[in-house]
Design a protein around this motif. Structure first.
Motif, PDB file in Angstrom:
ATOM      1  N   ASN A   1       0.840  -1.240   0.022  1.00 14.38           N
ATOM      2  CA  ASN A   1       0.141   0.018   0.074  1.00 14.38           C
ATOM      3  C   ASN A   1       0.794   1.221   0.149  1.00 14.38           C
ATOM      4  O   ASN A   1       0.227   2.309   0.142  1.00 14.38           O
ATOM      5  N   SER A   2       2.246   1.058  -0.121  1.00 17.06           N
ATOM      6  CA  SER A   2       3.089   2.332  -0.030  1.00 17.06           C
ATOM      7  C   SER A   2       3.683   2.608  -1.254  1.00 17.06           C
ATOM      8  O   SER A   2       4.795   1.700  -1.734  1.00 17.06           O
ATOM      9  N   ILE A   3       3.392   3.747  -1.812  1.00 14.41           N
ATOM     10  CA  ILE A   3       4.268   3.995  -3.446  1.00 14.41           C
ATOM     11  C   ILE A   3       5.697   4.440  -2.758  1.00 14.41           C
ATOM     12  O   ILE A   3       6.368   4.119  -3.593  1.00 14.41           O
ATOM     13  N   GLY A   4       5.730   5.056  -1.725  1.00 19.47           N
ATOM     14  CA  GLY A   4       7.169   5.151  -1.226  1.00 19.47           C
ATOM     15  C   GLY A   4       8.173   3.812  -1.199  1.00 19.47           C
ATOM     16  O   GLY A   4       9.096   3.991  -1.738  1.00 19.47           O
ATOM     17  N   GLU A   5       7.629   2.862  -0.631  1.00 18.52           N
ATOM     18  CA  GLU A   5       8.271   1.527  -0.595  1.00 18.52           C
ATOM     19  C   GLU A   5       8.492   0.992  -2.251  1.00 18.52           C
ATOM     20  O   GLU A   5       9.610   0.592  -2.514  1.00 18.52           O
ATOM     21  N   LEU A   6       7.227   1.020  -2.843  1.00 21.95           N
ATOM     22  CA  LEU A   6       7.421   0.529  -4.326  1.00 21.95           C
ATOM     23  C   LEU A   6       8.721   1.611  -5.019  1.00 21.95           C
ATOM     24  O   LEU A   6       9.246   0.719  -5.943  1.00 21.95           O
ATOM     25  N   THR A   7       8.475   2.753  -4.635  1.00 27.57           N
ATOM     26  CA  THR A   7       9.495   3.504  -5.550  1.00 27.57           C
ATOM     27  C   THR A   7      10.837   2.955  -5.082  1.00 27.57           C
ATOM     28  O   THR A   7      12.059   3.146  -5.893  1.00 27.57           O
ATOM     29  N   GLU A   8      11.108   2.777  -3.915  1.00 28.49           N
ATOM     30  CA  GLU A   8      12.451   2.425  -3.337  1.00 28.49           C
ATOM     31  C   GLU A   8      12.754   1.003  -3.895  1.00 28.49           C
ATOM     32  O   GLU A   8      14.057   1.105  -4.542  1.00 28.49           O
ATOM     33  N   TYR A   9      11.748   0.156  -4.025  1.00 25.64           N
ATOM     34  CA  TYR A   9      12.361  -0.991  -4.914  1.00 25.64           C
ATOM     35  C   TYR A   9      12.579  -1.011  -6.409  1.00 25.64           C
ATOM     36  O   TYR A   9      13.606  -1.587  -6.787  1.00 25.64           O
TER      37      TYR A   9
ATOM     38  N   ASP B   1      16.051  -1.524  -8.638  1.00 30.40           N
ATOM     39  CA  ASP B   1      16.051  -2.643  -9.623  1.00 30.40           C
ATOM     40  C   ASP B   1      15.520  -3.978  -9.268  1.00 30.40           C
ATOM     41  O   ASP B   1      15.628  -4.752  -9.758  1.00 30.40           O
ATOM     42  N   LYS B   2      14.534  -3.838  -8.063  1.00 30.83           N
ATOM     43  CA  LYS B   2      14.013  -5.100  -7.600  1.00 30.83           C
ATOM     44  C   LYS B   2      12.751  -5.383  -8.219  1.00 30.83           C
ATOM     45  O   LYS B   2      12.281  -6.466  -8.415  1.00 30.83           O
ATOM     46  N   LEU B   3      12.008  -4.313  -9.062  1.00 28.90           N
ATOM     47  CA  LEU B   3      10.647  -4.418  -9.468  1.00 28.90           C
ATOM     48  C   LEU B   3      10.732  -4.691 -11.206  1.00 28.90           C
ATOM     49  O   LEU B   3      11.954  -4.117 -11.687  1.00 28.90           O
ATOM     50  N   LYS B   4       9.995  -5.240 -11.656  1.00 30.85           N
ATOM     51  CA  LYS B   4      10.036  -5.351 -13.270  1.00 30.85           C
ATOM     52  C   LYS B   4       8.808  -4.339 -13.624  1.00 30.85           C
ATOM     53  O   LYS B   4       7.779  -4.638 -13.189  1.00 30.85           O
ATOM     54  N   PRO B   5       9.095  -3.712 -14.682  1.00 32.22           N
ATOM     55  CA  PRO B   5       7.968  -2.877 -15.445  1.00 32.22           C
ATOM     56  C   PRO B   5       7.067  -4.001 -15.883  1.00 32.22           C
ATOM     57  O   PRO B   5       7.060  -4.975 -16.480  1.00 32.22           O
ATOM     58  N   LEU B   6       5.753  -3.377 -15.685  1.00 26.31           N
ATOM     59  CA  LEU B   6       4.585  -4.126 -16.017  1.00 26.31           C
ATOM     60  C   LEU B   6       4.317  -3.921 -17.529  1.00 26.31           C
ATOM     61  O   LEU B   6       4.638  -3.229 -18.379  1.00 26.31           O
ATOM     62  N   ALA B   7       3.636  -5.443 -17.881  1.00 31.96           N
ATOM     63  CA  ALA B   7       3.367  -5.540 -19.275  1.00 31.96           C
ATOM     64  C   ALA B   7       2.280  -4.521 -19.587  1.00 31.96           C
ATOM     65  O   ALA B   7       1.766  -3.975 -18.935  1.00 31.96           O
ATOM     66  N   GLU B   8       2.412  -4.172 -21.158  1.00 36.13           N
ATOM     67  CA  GLU B   8       1.481  -3.139 -21.552  1.00 36.13           C
ATOM     68  C   GLU B   8       0.175  -3.108 -21.084  1.00 36.13           C
ATOM     69  O   GLU B   8      -0.528  -2.285 -21.157  1.00 36.13           O
TER      70      GLU B   8
ATOM     71  N   MET C   1      -1.371  -2.138  -4.022  1.00 34.79           N
ATOM     72  CA  MET C   1      -0.861  -2.172  -5.469  1.00 34.79           C
ATOM     73  C   MET C   1      -0.283  -3.366  -5.602  1.00 34.79           C
ATOM     74  O   MET C   1       0.758  -3.766  -4.895  1.00 34.79           O
ATOM     75  N   ALA C   2      -0.285  -4.068  -6.644  1.00 31.76           N
ATOM     76  CA  ALA C   2       0.254  -5.374  -7.160  1.00 31.76           C
ATOM     77  C   ALA C   2       1.832  -4.970  -8.088  1.00 31.76           C
ATOM     78  O   ALA C   2       1.644  -4.211  -8.892  1.00 31.76           O
ATOM     79  N   ALA C   3       2.813  -5.420  -7.649  1.00 32.06           N
ATOM     80  CA  ALA C   3       4.073  -5.417  -8.254  1.00 32.06           C
ATOM     81  C   ALA C   3       4.748  -6.709  -8.459  1.00 32.06           C
ATOM     82  O   ALA C   3       4.633  -7.572  -7.948  1.00 32.06           O
ATOM     83  N   VAL C   4       5.310  -6.696  -9.817  1.00 30.62           N
ATOM     84  CA  VAL C   4       6.288  -8.037 -10.015  1.00 30.62           C
ATOM     85  C   VAL C   4       7.698  -7.799  -9.768  1.00 30.62           C
ATOM     86  O   VAL C   4       8.390  -7.069  -9.959  1.00 30.62           O
ATOM     87  N   PHE C   5       8.095  -9.031  -8.817  1.00 31.44           N
ATOM     88  CA  PHE C   5       9.560  -9.021  -8.489  1.00 31.44           C
ATOM     89  C   PHE C   5      10.176 -10.250  -9.122  1.00 31.44           C
ATOM     90  O   PHE C   5      11.440 -10.306  -8.856  1.00 31.44           O
ATOM     91  N   SER C   6       9.400 -10.987  -9.813  1.00 30.04           N
ATOM     92  CA  SER C   6      10.137 -12.173 -10.594  1.00 30.04           C
ATOM     93  C   SER C   6      10.159 -11.916 -11.888  1.00 30.04           C
ATOM     94  O   SER C   6       9.534 -11.143 -12.779  1.00 30.04           O
ATOM     95  N   ASP C   7      11.219 -12.738 -12.748  1.00 32.76           N
ATOM     96  CA  ASP C   7      11.433 -12.594 -14.037  1.00 32.76           C
ATOM     97  C   ASP C   7      10.277 -13.616 -14.638  1.00 32.76           C
ATOM     98  O   ASP C   7      10.414 -13.721 -16.081  1.00 32.76           O
ATOM     99  N   ASN C   8       9.548 -14.385 -14.050  1.00 32.07           N
ATOM    100  CA  ASN C   8       8.688 -15.368 -14.680  1.00 32.07           C
ATOM    101  C   ASN C   8       7.632 -14.671 -15.307  1.00 32.07           C
ATOM    102  O   ASN C   8       6.888 -13.952 -14.595  1.00 32.07           O
TER     103      ASN C   8
ATOM    104  N   PRO D   1       9.205   8.315   1.574  1.00 31.18           N
ATOM    105  CA  PRO D   1      10.128   7.352   1.694  1.00 31.18           C
ATOM    106  C   PRO D   1       9.870   6.824   2.876  1.00 31.18           C
ATOM    107  O   PRO D   1       9.469   7.518   4.286  1.00 31.18           O
ATOM    108  N   PRO D   2      10.129   5.242   3.376  1.00 28.92           N
ATOM    109  CA  PRO D   2       9.538   4.824   4.512  1.00 28.92           C
ATOM    110  C   PRO D   2      10.257   5.281   5.654  1.00 28.92           C
ATOM    111  O   PRO D   2       9.707   5.594   6.769  1.00 28.92           O
ATOM    112  N   GLU D   3      11.363   5.725   5.594  1.00 28.63           N
ATOM    113  CA  GLU D   3      12.280   6.308   6.870  1.00 28.63           C
ATOM    114  C   GLU D   3      11.460   7.607   7.383  1.00 28.63           C
ATOM    115  O   GLU D   3      11.191   8.009   8.439  1.00 28.63           O
ATOM    116  N   LEU D   4      10.988   8.680   6.243  1.00 29.79           N
ATOM    117  CA  LEU D   4      10.184   9.750   6.578  1.00 29.79           C
ATOM    118  C   LEU D   4       8.905   9.502   7.044  1.00 29.79           C
ATOM    119  O   LEU D   4       8.260   9.951   7.875  1.00 29.79           O
TER     120      LEU D   4
END
Length: 422
Positions: free
Chosen positions: A86-94, A98-105, A289-296, A363-366
């Protein structure tokens, strides 16, 4: 079943050691998310009904300690295929790491603002997450027998490891309605000092609205859950909790699961917050929000299916009325329950502007420092104490402003307010 055991079973299937296994079964996908209890059961049931014809299975891991769990998994180089935050700040950090994969179109088309702003990474603007369910925060719940009286506000600030967020919700909502979306966005995205008059004014307005409180009342609010006290059927809600002689509560739409009776009224918070009429139809929102962390590639397909109209319909069918999810697009079928329908109308039709929860953009720290500062301010709202707290938050802001990692160019989201989707 833990991840190691699932991997062993998949390997056994590949070696044809387990009767009935296909020679090439698809590996199970792991989904990490924030929902437990009835919410988690409904989401897991919806996952189990996702049949793509491949025989693929899904494992849902629900936890209230989502950030700690995900950080631990990333450090162990064993991330889930999909995580729901639920945190855009955390998602932005990932994304920055380079921990997140851009979503398919096809999925990115459902990245409805303001829940899923695009990120500019290495000169390319892309979508890294998509909202699965959303929430409306600018709401006031009240006892119907006291709705026309001067509010006596319920406050419960305890929430396991994240105590304080009910107070940050107050300050965010006040700032949004007093200063408007532009100032709110600058503040939430760390482009405005915490010492700005509008920011300081939101804190003092909150103290004025709450009024003078006894030491016992303050301590009770600091130690009582936002759900209120527990009864034989679970949380009562603050409006029904013994010891809380209050008439009104500022709380997000999700709290409807404790207010299922007919004695509670619901309305937008704007009329209580002393802001200009032009911001009356502006609302603070949150989301998962759902984010992809895998190359699968199957992880991308899963997010596409979960965010589709069919996926949302299936999830809604599996959920009990009290925990039924709300969705971001006004083209989704309107809920049938009166309270849900009222919230959905405000969220998707009545609103002029929706702005994402400011602390969940930070950001999570803030964000964590903001939570702590609210608890300290609630205990001691003196002007001198407030100045010290805002100074501390300003120090954290300057220390956590985004710096691009070596070899990469990165820009955090800047637009967190938008018109309703659809």
């Amino acid at each position: 079943m833990n991840r190691v055991l699932r991997a062993l079973l998949a390997a056994a299937c590949l070696l044809a050691l387990v009767p009935g296994c296909s020679a090439h079964p698809p590996a199970p996908l792991v989904v990490l998310g924030p929902w437990t209890g009835a919410e988690g059961e409904a989401f897991e049931a919806a996952l189990e009904r996702l049949d793509d014809g491949t025989g693929r299975t899904y494992t849902y891991e629900g936890t209230r300690s989502l950030r700690e769990t995900l950080v631990s998994q990333l450090e162990a180089d064993d991330p889930p295929d999909v995580a729901i935050l639920n945190s855009i700040g955390e998602l932005t950090e990932y994304a920055r790491r380079d921990k997140l994969k851009p979503l398919a179109e096809a999925t990115a088309e459902r990245a409805y603002p303001p829940w899923a702003p695009t990120l500019l990474v290495d000169g390319r603007r892309r979508t890294y997450w998509v909202p699965l369910k959303v929430d409306l925060k600018s709401l006031v719940w009240s006892r119907k027998d006291a709705s026309d009286k001067a509010p006596i506000w319920c406050v419960g600030l305890a929430s396991q490891a994240t105590s304080g967020w009910p107070g940050t919700d107050w300050i965010e909502d006040i700032l949004l309605h007093q200063a408007g979306p532009a100032v709110y966005t600058q503040w939430a995205t760390s482009r405005l000092t915490w010492r700005a008059p509008a920011v300081r004014g939101a804190w003092t307005t909150w103290a004025q609205l709450l009024g003078v409180r006894s030491a016992a009342s303050v301590e009770r609010s600091l130690t009582t859950s936002y759900e209120g006290t527990s009864g034989p059927n679970g949380p009562r809600g603050l409006l029904h909790s013994p010891g809380f002689r209050c008439t009104h509560e500022h709380q997000s739409a999700f709290i409807r699961y404790v207010y299922t009776g007919t004695d509670i009224a619901l309305e937008p918070s704007a009329r209580f917050l002393d802001g200009p009429a032009e911001y009356r139809d502006t609302y603070e929102v949150a989301g998962d929000m759902a984010a992809v962390f895998s190359d699968n590639p199957a992880a991308q397909e899963l997010v596409q299916r979960l965010s589709s109209p069919a996926g949302r319909k299936r999830w809604r069918e599996e959920a009990a009325p009290a925990v039924r999810p709300l969705f971001p697009n006004r083209t989704d079928p309107a809920p049938t329950h009166p309270t849900e329908r009222h919230i959905d109308t405000l969220l998707t039709r009545s609103a002029r502007t929706l702005c994402f929860d400011a602390s969940d953009v930070m950001p999570p720290e803030l964000r964590d420092a903001f939570h702590r500062a609210v608890l300290e301010f609630f205990r001691d709202p003196a002007s001198r104490r407030l100045d010290a707290l805002l100074g501390q938050l300003e120090t954290v802001r300057t220390q956590t402003n985004e710096n691009p990692p070596e070899g990469h160019t990165f820009r955090p989201p800047e637009e967190i307010c938008a018109s309703p989707a659809g």
